[in-house]
Each structure stands twice: as structure tokens, then as C-alpha cells.
Motif scaffolding. Structure first.
Motif, mmCIF file in Angstrom:
data_model
loop_
_atom_site.group_PDB
_atom_site.id
_atom_site.type_symbol
_atom_site.label_atom_id
_atom_site.label_comp_id
_atom_site.label_asym_id
_atom_site.label_seq_id
_atom_site.Cartn_x
_atom_site.Cartn_y
_atom_site.Cartn_z
ATOM 1 N N LYS A 20 5.275 6.414 -6.997
ATOM 2 C CA LYS A 20 3.884 5.964 -7.177
ATOM 3 C C LYS A 20 3.861 4.799 -8.155
ATOM 4 C CE LYS A 20 -0.711 7.889 -8.158
ATOM 5 N NZ LYS A 20 -1.237 6.565 -8.399
ATOM 6 N N LYS A 75 -1.550 11.307 0.621
ATOM 7 C CA LYS A 75 -2.500 12.434 0.526
ATOM 8 C C LYS A 75 -2.983 12.721 1.937
ATOM 9 C CE LYS A 75 -3.863 11.804 -4.232
ATOM 10 N NZ LYS A 75 -4.804 11.206 -5.171
ATOM 11 N N LYS A 130 -6.753 -1.485 -5.673
ATOM 12 C CA LYS A 130 -7.787 -1.382 -4.638
ATOM 13 C C LYS A 130 -7.448 -2.282 -3.456
ATOM 14 C CE LYS A 130 -11.769 -0.015 -7.357
ATOM 15 N NZ LYS A 130 -11.551 -0.462 -8.757
ATOM 16 N N TYR A 134 4.399 2.851 -3.960
ATOM 17 C CA TYR A 134 3.134 2.644 -3.225
ATOM 18 C C TYR A 134 2.014 2.388 -4.227
ATOM 19 C CZ TYR A 134 2.167 7.639 -4.176
ATOM 20 O OH TYR A 134 1.951 8.845 -4.780
ATOM 21 N N HIS A 135 0.962 1.654 -3.784
ATOM 22 C CA HIS A 135 -0.116 1.266 -4.693
ATOM 23 C C HIS A 135 -1.486 1.683 -4.201
ATOM 24 C CE1 HIS A 135 3.322 -1.329 -5.771
ATOM 25 N NE2 HIS A 135 2.832 -1.251 -6.983
ATOM 26 N N ASP A 136 -1.550 2.305 -3.006
ATOM 27 C CA ASP A 136 -2.813 2.858 -2.500
ATOM 28 C C ASP A 136 -2.919 4.277 -3.069
ATOM 29 O OD1 ASP A 136 -4.731 4.289 -1.024
ATOM 30 O OD2 ASP A 136 -4.237 3.289 0.863
ATOM 31 N N SER A 137 -3.961 4.517 -3.867
ATOM 32 C CA SER A 137 -4.043 5.803 -4.578
ATOM 33 C C SER A 137 -4.133 6.990 -3.608
ATOM 34 C CB SER A 137 -5.243 5.801 -5.525
ATOM 35 O OG SER A 137 -6.430 5.672 -4.773
ATOM 36 N N GLN A 138 -4.505 6.724 -2.350
ATOM 37 C CA GLN A 138 -4.630 7.813 -1.374
ATOM 38 C C GLN A 138 -3.383 7.979 -0.496
ATOM 39 O OE1 GLN A 138 -7.335 9.904 -1.620
ATOM 40 N NE2 GLN A 138 -7.579 8.555 -3.400
ATOM 41 N N SER A 182 0.827 -1.213 0.000
ATOM 42 C CA SER A 182 0.000 0.000 0.000
ATOM 43 C C SER A 182 0.859 1.260 0.000
ATOM 44 C CB SER A 182 -0.907 0.033 1.236
ATOM 45 O OG SER A 182 -1.726 -1.111 1.289
ATOM 46 N N LYS A 220 1.263 1.471 -9.847
ATOM 47 C CA LYS A 220 -0.115 1.371 -10.333
ATOM 48 C C LYS A 220 -1.060 1.353 -9.137
ATOM 49 C CE LYS A 220 0.236 -1.169 -14.659
ATOM 50 N NZ LYS A 220 -0.365 -2.292 -15.406
ATOM 51 N N SER A 221 -2.195 2.039 -9.241
ATOM 52 C CA SER A 221 -3.161 2.015 -8.137
ATOM 53 C C SER A 221 -3.816 0.640 -8.046
ATOM 54 C CB SER A 221 -4.240 3.072 -8.354
ATOM 55 O OG SER A 221 -3.655 4.347 -8.260
#
Ligand code: HEC
Length: 197
Positions: free
Chosen positions: A149, A129, A154, A122-126, A112, A151-152
Motif C-alpha cells: 500500500k 477491497k 484521489k 497501489y495508491h487507490d485507497s479502495q 492505482s 500513499k492514497s
């Protein structure tokens, strides 16, 4: 999904059945073959039994997330998690996932949040943030030290991915040509040629 579903329903359900680890693992040889064959050949389901974070995880989908069709982990770690850079599909030094000592929570966090200061993305799009990752946000990093960053992916698929890594990569011996063929299935001839003696 219930384990007691009649077999006829399993066969009709087809691809759907293949998405359930429990059912794929319990499908009788032959009859439920299609579902069972989709699991990685070396998957050891006992490795994730009773781990609350991984309940209901789908290993077949986790394998897809590891590949270029998903999170593209194999581009750095190699399809076999060897991470040596010898594998033509690996982009140089990445942790040897076969020998990782992480537990489920550790894998989930690193996938993540990545490992800032290294190429591990990291792969958690948030992530970064808010402070969900190591209590840090993007602004906390000095220029040039920002986490990469990837790939995102879920949350559910991060869980699937971890179940795949823990059952099919972590603790496994070095992969053989036969393992490679089983992994790549249809594209094996080309993908595994480099391993053939
Ligand atoms: C751009 C290359 C790259 C990509 C893509 C990548 N990784 Fe990594 N990963 C690394 C590197 C390099 C390290 C080692 C970092 C370090 O500690 O120096 C690492 C470390 C890890 C670790 C820590 C292992 C340990 O025991 O400490 C895990 C777990 C991991 N990666 C999983 C993944 C997964 C799963 C994916 C796909 C979703 C992925 N990585 C994608 C480069 C990558």
C-alpha cells in the motif's frame, strides 16, 4: 476554464490560472509568466493532447503529486524518473519511467493498483477491497505476496500525475544539472549538488 478569458482576469486569478494546463500553456511570455513558469520546464503538452482519460489534467499539480509532498514517487523512481538507484533520492531498483512504454490507461492502472509481487505500491485507497484491480481482493493473495500500500491518491490526482509523467518524464533524455535546478526550484542548490561536475 475558457481559453478566451481576458488577460487581466488571468493575472488576478494568479494561482488559479496556474492550475489550468491550457491557460498556462497559452499564456503569453512575460505577461502570463507566473503561470507558465509553474509548468515543468521540459513539459511537452502535445504528448497528452486528445487523450480522453487525461482531459482537463493539471500538470503542475501532477508534479507535486510525484514529489514527497504528494505520492512520494520520487523516493523510489528518482525526481527524474530514472529509477537507477544512483540518485541519492531513490531507494534502489525501480522501473525507469523515462523509458516506459505505457499509455495513459496503463499508467492509471499501475498507479492505482500497483504491481503485486514487486515493491510498486497501489495508491487507490479502495484497491483490493473490491475487485477493481486485476479482479483481485486482498484475500486472494498468499501470505507475503500481498500488494504493498502506498500513499492514497484521489482519482483526479492520479490523472494529474499521469499527465505529468507523460509530458515531463516519459521519452525524455537523461536529466542534466540544469533540469535538476529547474525541477527543484528553491531547494535546487542542495538537492542538485550531487549532479554538479
Ligand atoms: C516503494 C518504492 C516505489 C514507490 C513509492 C513507487 N514506485 Fe513505481 N515502481 C516501483 C518498482 C520497484 C517498480 C518496478 C516493478 C517491477 O516491474 O518489477 C515500479 C514500477 C512503476 C511503473 C511501471 C512502469 C512500466 O513501464 O512498467 C509505474 C508507471 C510507476 N511505478 C509509477 C509510480 C508512481 C507514479 C508512483 C507514485 C505515486 C510510484 N510509482 C511509487 C517502486 C515504487
Amino acid at each position: 476554464m475558457s481559453l478566451r478569458k481576458p488577460l487581466a482576469l488571468l493575472l488576478v486569478a494568479g494561482a488559479l490560472a496556474a492550475t489550468s494546463v491550457a491557460i498556462a500553456a497559452n499564456a503569453p511570455a512575460g505577461a502570463g509568466g507566473a503561470a507558465a513558469a509553474a509548468l515543468p520546464a521540459n513539459a511537452d503538452l502535445s504528448k497528452i493532447e486528445g487523450i480522453p482519460e487525461l482531459e482537463g489534467a493539471d500538470i503542475v499539480r501532477g508534479k507535486r503529486m510525484f514529489s514527497s509532498a504528494g505520492g512520494n514517487c520520487l523516493s523510489c523512481h528518482g525526481w527524474d524518473g530514472d529509477g537507477t538507484g544512483k540518485n541519492p533520492r531513490s531507494e534502489g531498483a525501480a522501473a525507469l519511467l523515462r523509458e516506459s512504454g505505457l499509455d495513459a490507461a496503463g499508467f492509471i492502472q499501475i498507479i492505482s493498483c500497483g504491481i503485486p509481487g514487486t515493491p510498486m505500491p497501489y495508491h487507490d485507497s479502495q484497491a483490493y477491497k473490491d475487485d477493481r484491480c486485476y479482479g483481485m481482493v486482498a484475500a486472494d493473495f498468499e501470505a507475503g505476496q500481498e500488494p504493498h500500500k502506498g500513499k492514497s491518491i484521489k482519482k483526479d490526482d492520479i490523472v494529474n500525475l499521469v499527465a505529468y509523467i507523460m509530458t515531463s518524464i516519459q521519452g525524455k533524455p537523461k536529466a542534466t544539472y540544469e533540469d535538476c535546478v529547474a525541477w527543484f526550484e528553491k531547494s535546487a542548490e542542495k538537492a542538485c549538488a550531487f549532479m554538479k561536475q
